[in-house]
Design a protein around this motif. Sequence first.
Motif, PDB file in Angstrom:
ATOM      1  N   GLY A 162       0.811  -1.219   0.000  1.00 48.70           N
ATOM      2  CA  GLY A 162       0.000   0.000   0.000  1.00 48.70           C
ATOM      3  C   GLY A 162       0.840   1.264   0.000  1.00 48.70           C
ATOM      4  N   LEU A 163       0.162   2.389  -0.289  1.00 49.90           N
ATOM      5  CA  LEU A 163       0.848   3.684  -0.385  1.00 49.90           C
ATOM      6  C   LEU A 163       1.481   4.088   0.953  1.00 49.90           C
ATOM      7  N   GLY A 164       0.741   3.852   2.049  1.00 48.48           N
ATOM      8  CA  GLY A 164       1.283   4.203   3.368  1.00 48.48           C
ATOM      9  C   GLY A 164       2.565   3.439   3.637  1.00 48.48           C
ATOM     10  N   SER A 182     -12.868   6.128  -5.927  1.00 53.28           N
ATOM     11  CA  SER A 182     -11.530   5.908  -6.494  1.00 53.28           C
ATOM     12  C   SER A 182     -10.455   6.705  -5.763  1.00 53.28           C
ATOM     13  N   TYR A 183     -10.854   7.508  -4.779  1.00 51.57           N
ATOM     14  CA  TYR A 183      -9.904   8.460  -4.182  1.00 51.57           C
ATOM     15  C   TYR A 183      -9.980   8.474  -2.653  1.00 51.57           C
ATOM     16  N   GLY A 184      -8.967   9.127  -2.043  1.00 50.41           N
ATOM     17  CA  GLY A 184      -9.108   9.556  -0.669  1.00 50.41           C
ATOM     18  C   GLY A 184      -9.950  10.817  -0.683  1.00 50.41           C
ATOM     19  N   ILE A 185     -10.859  10.932   0.292  1.00 52.77           N
ATOM     20  CA  ILE A 185     -11.790  12.075   0.335  1.00 52.77           C
ATOM     21  C   ILE A 185     -11.658  12.772   1.682  1.00 52.77           C
ATOM     22  N   SER A 231       4.710  13.067  -3.336  1.00 50.51           N
ATOM     23  CA  SER A 231       4.126  13.361  -4.646  1.00 50.51           C
ATOM     24  C   SER A 231       3.869  12.044  -5.361  1.00 50.51           C
ATOM     25  N   LEU A 232       2.628  11.843  -5.804  1.00 44.08           N
ATOM     26  CA  LEU A 232       2.296  10.582  -6.486  1.00 44.08           C
ATOM     27  C   LEU A 232       2.510  10.763  -7.990  1.00 44.08           C
ATOM     28  N   PRO A 233       3.300   9.871  -8.590  1.00 40.22           N
ATOM     29  CA  PRO A 233       3.770  10.136  -9.957  1.00 40.22           C
ATOM     30  C   PRO A 233       2.768   9.849 -11.069  1.00 40.22           C
ATOM     31  N   ASP A 234       1.585   9.320 -10.740  1.00 36.33           N
ATOM     32  CA  ASP A 234       0.588   9.128 -11.807  1.00 36.33           C
ATOM     33  C   ASP A 234       0.013  10.458 -12.275  1.00 36.33           C
ATOM     34  N   VAL A 235       0.004  11.424 -11.373  1.00 37.26           N
ATOM     35  CA  VAL A 235      -0.753  12.659 -11.630  1.00 37.26           C
ATOM     36  C   VAL A 235       0.169  13.796 -12.056  1.00 37.26           C
ATOM     37  N   LEU A 236      -0.127  14.373 -13.212  1.00 35.45           N
ATOM     38  CA  LEU A 236       0.563  15.586 -13.652  1.00 35.45           C
ATOM     39  C   LEU A 236      -0.340  16.776 -13.348  1.00 35.45           C
ATOM     40  N   VAL A 290     -11.095   9.891   4.566  1.00 35.76           N
ATOM     41  CA  VAL A 290     -11.469   8.491   4.379  1.00 35.76           C
ATOM     42  C   VAL A 290     -10.975   8.025   3.008  1.00 35.76           C
ATOM     43  N   GLU A 291     -10.380   6.845   2.994  1.00 36.73           N
ATOM     44  CA  GLU A 291      -9.831   6.317   1.748  1.00 36.73           C
ATOM     45  C   GLU A 291     -10.899   5.546   0.985  1.00 36.73           C
ATOM     46  N   LYS A 292     -11.143   5.952  -0.242  1.00 33.93           N
ATOM     47  CA  LYS A 292     -12.056   5.278  -1.171  1.00 33.93           C
ATOM     48  C   LYS A 292     -13.417   4.917  -0.544  1.00 33.93           C
ATOM     49  N   PRO A 293     -14.167   5.936  -0.102  1.00 37.63           N
ATOM     50  CA  PRO A 293     -15.499   5.674   0.463  1.00 37.63           C
ATOM     51  C   PRO A 293     -16.453   5.175  -0.617  1.00 37.63           C
ATOM     52  N   ILE A 322      -2.001  -0.709   3.668  1.00 37.40           N
ATOM     53  CA  ILE A 322      -1.669   0.329   4.653  1.00 37.40           C
ATOM     54  C   ILE A 322      -1.792   1.669   3.936  1.00 37.40           C
ATOM     55  N   GLN A 323      -2.751   2.480   4.389  1.00 40.85           N
ATOM     56  CA  GLN A 323      -3.121   3.687   3.658  1.00 40.85           C
ATOM     57  C   GLN A 323      -2.513   4.940   4.268  1.00 40.85           C
ATOM     58  N   LEU A 324      -1.911   5.776   3.429  1.00 36.98           N
ATOM     59  CA  LEU A 324      -1.400   7.072   3.881  1.00 36.98           C
ATOM     60  C   LEU A 324      -2.548   7.919   4.438  1.00 36.98           C
ATOM     61  N   THR A 325      -3.703   7.819   3.786  1.00 38.02           N
ATOM     62  CA  THR A 325      -4.886   8.572   4.231  1.00 38.02           C
ATOM     63  C   THR A 325      -5.203   8.277   5.701  1.00 38.02           C
ATOM     64  N   ASP A 326      -5.090   7.007   6.114  1.00 35.70           N
ATOM     65  CA  ASP A 326      -5.434   6.639   7.501  1.00 35.70           C
ATOM     66  C   ASP A 326      -4.436   7.232   8.491  1.00 35.70           C
ATOM     67  N   SER A 377     -11.445  15.402  -3.536  1.00 38.28           N
ATOM     68  CA  SER A 377     -10.574  14.226  -3.618  1.00 38.28           C
ATOM     69  C   SER A 377      -9.112  14.597  -3.436  1.00 38.28           C
ATOM     70  N   ILE A 378      -8.379  13.677  -2.837  1.00 38.14           N
ATOM     71  CA  ILE A 378      -6.933  13.844  -2.633  1.00 38.14           C
ATOM     72  C   ILE A 378      -6.249  13.547  -3.957  1.00 38.14           C
ATOM     73  N   ILE A 379      -5.484  14.508  -4.470  1.00 37.79           N
ATOM     74  CA  ILE A 379      -4.932  14.316  -5.814  1.00 37.79           C
ATOM     75  C   ILE A 379      -3.526  13.715  -5.832  1.00 37.79           C
ATOM     76  N   GLY A 380      -2.841  13.748  -4.658  1.00 39.78           N
ATOM     77  CA  GLY A 380      -1.517  13.125  -4.625  1.00 39.78           C
ATOM     78  C   GLY A 380      -0.345  14.077  -4.449  1.00 39.78           C
ATOM     79  N   ARG A 381      -0.587  15.199  -3.767  1.00 40.02           N
ATOM     80  CA  ARG A 381       0.507  16.089  -3.356  1.00 40.02           C
ATOM     81  C   ARG A 381       0.238  16.409  -1.891  1.00 40.02           C
ATOM     82  N   TYR A 382       1.220  16.107  -1.027  1.00 41.66           N
ATOM     83  CA  TYR A 382       1.051  16.265   0.415  1.00 41.66           C
ATOM     84  C   TYR A 382       2.283  16.945   1.003  1.00 41.66           C
ATOM     85  N   ILE A 383       2.087  17.797   2.020  1.00 40.28           N
ATOM     86  CA  ILE A 383       3.195  18.296   2.838  1.00 40.28           C
ATOM     87  C   ILE A 383       2.892  17.833   4.266  1.00 40.28           C
TER      88      ILE A 383
HETATM   89  C1  G1P Z   1      -3.864   7.035  -3.906  1.00 37.41           C
HETATM   90  C2  G1P Z   1      -4.303   7.538  -2.548  1.00 37.41           C
HETATM   91  C3  G1P Z   1      -5.641   8.253  -2.645  1.00 37.41           C
HETATM   92  C4  G1P Z   1      -5.549   9.358  -3.685  1.00 37.41           C
HETATM   93  C5  G1P Z   1      -5.070   8.797  -5.035  1.00 37.41           C
HETATM   94  C6  G1P Z   1      -4.821   9.916  -6.044  1.00 37.41           C
HETATM   95  O1  G1P Z   1      -4.748   6.002  -4.331  1.00 37.41           O
HETATM   96  O2  G1P Z   1      -4.384   6.439  -1.638  1.00 37.41           O
HETATM   97  O3  G1P Z   1      -5.993   8.788  -1.392  1.00 37.41           O
HETATM   98  O4  G1P Z   1      -6.810   9.967  -3.839  1.00 37.41           O
HETATM   99  O5  G1P Z   1      -3.842   8.070  -4.880  1.00 37.41           O
HETATM  100  O6  G1P Z   1      -4.490   9.406  -7.303  1.00 37.41           O
HETATM  101  P1  G1P Z   1      -4.406   5.014  -5.559  1.00 37.41           P
HETATM  102  O7  G1P Z   1      -4.746   5.755  -6.809  1.00 37.41           O
HETATM  103  O8  G1P Z   1      -2.940   4.688  -5.462  1.00 37.41           O
HETATM  104  O9  G1P Z   1      -5.266   3.801  -5.350  1.00 37.41           O
END
Ligand code: G1P
Length: 296
Positions: A110-112, A174-177, A130-135, A197-200, A236-240, A210-216
């Motif tokens: 998991g991301l966490g 699909s997201y953390g909210i 920074s999550l690399p899927d998102v530009l 909450v992760e993926k409600p 294991i979720q970073l959101t949690d 929604s959490i887009i994937g940039r955190y400080i």
């Molecule tokens: C991760 C995070 C999620 C976030 C998302 C953004 O999920 O756990 O909170 O909203 O990235 O892309 P994943 O897409 O890896 O399942």
Amino acid sequence: MTELTKIVIPVAGLGTRVLPASKVIPKEMLTVVDKPVIQYVIEEAVAAGFKEIILVTRPGKESIEAHFQPHDELEAALEQKGKTALLASVRDILPADVRITTAFQNQPLGLGHAVLCAAELIGDDDFAVSLPDVLIFHSDGDHAHDLRAIVAAFKQNHAAQIMVEPVADDEVSSYGIVDCGGAVFHPGESHNVIAMVEKPAVGSAPSNQSIIGRYILPARTMTLLKETQPGAGGEIQLTDAIDALIAEMPVQANSMQGRTYDCGSRLGYLIANLKYGLDHPQIGARLSAWIREQDL
Ligand code: G1P
């Protein structure tokens, strides 16, 4: 608070959403126009002032690190041919004062867990993720604007910062909210988070932010991650961990001003190529003309 110089970029994922393209080529190395996705994400981090890029990787994804290392043979050949612009494009990706370090995530827990794998390199420092899927694209060309804004908000408000954007109500799963108690978001603003909450399930989300994937995040997040039990999807979720942080210090959601392009899905990746292609100084005008000629 410590100086913010470190940014963790998890790249150990299997890339199942973009198979078969990512079977051998790491999904982070797929190109958007003429650069791999990871280069955009690292350039954004560098432009926002980060000096230590921590890749959380796994065996088989060495091409990601190699892309940022010198390539003597190629550089010599380009130099000899006098191809100075191309030479600069492969040699000067990173400024001299920026370094890339790596940590390994050997199991996909998991991301966490991925972020926790960087704990030793983070030490007692505050850090970014920074999550690399998102530009992130800004129409004014300053694509690091939002990341720089959450760095500033972290320092000014003494609060963790989570970048968010609204999604359609049927996409929340699909997201953390974030739950900000019904706060109305204007682009650029930060609001206190009450819960995350992760993926409600659709219909049960506290908002559509929604959490887009940039955190400080403060250094303390690493300790909380160690105690975080598997959550959504058994991971294991970073959101949690950040949700647990709320009990100890303010956590804020920051409404981004740019637009996200999700290269981790097929349609998102295709759209990103079109957007960045249209924006490209050398090919944008011709691509635009070609699109207008099509009988769409
Ligand atoms: C991760 C995070 C999620 C976030 C998302 C953004 O999920 O756990 O909170 O909203 O990235 O892309 P994943 O897409 O890896 O399942």
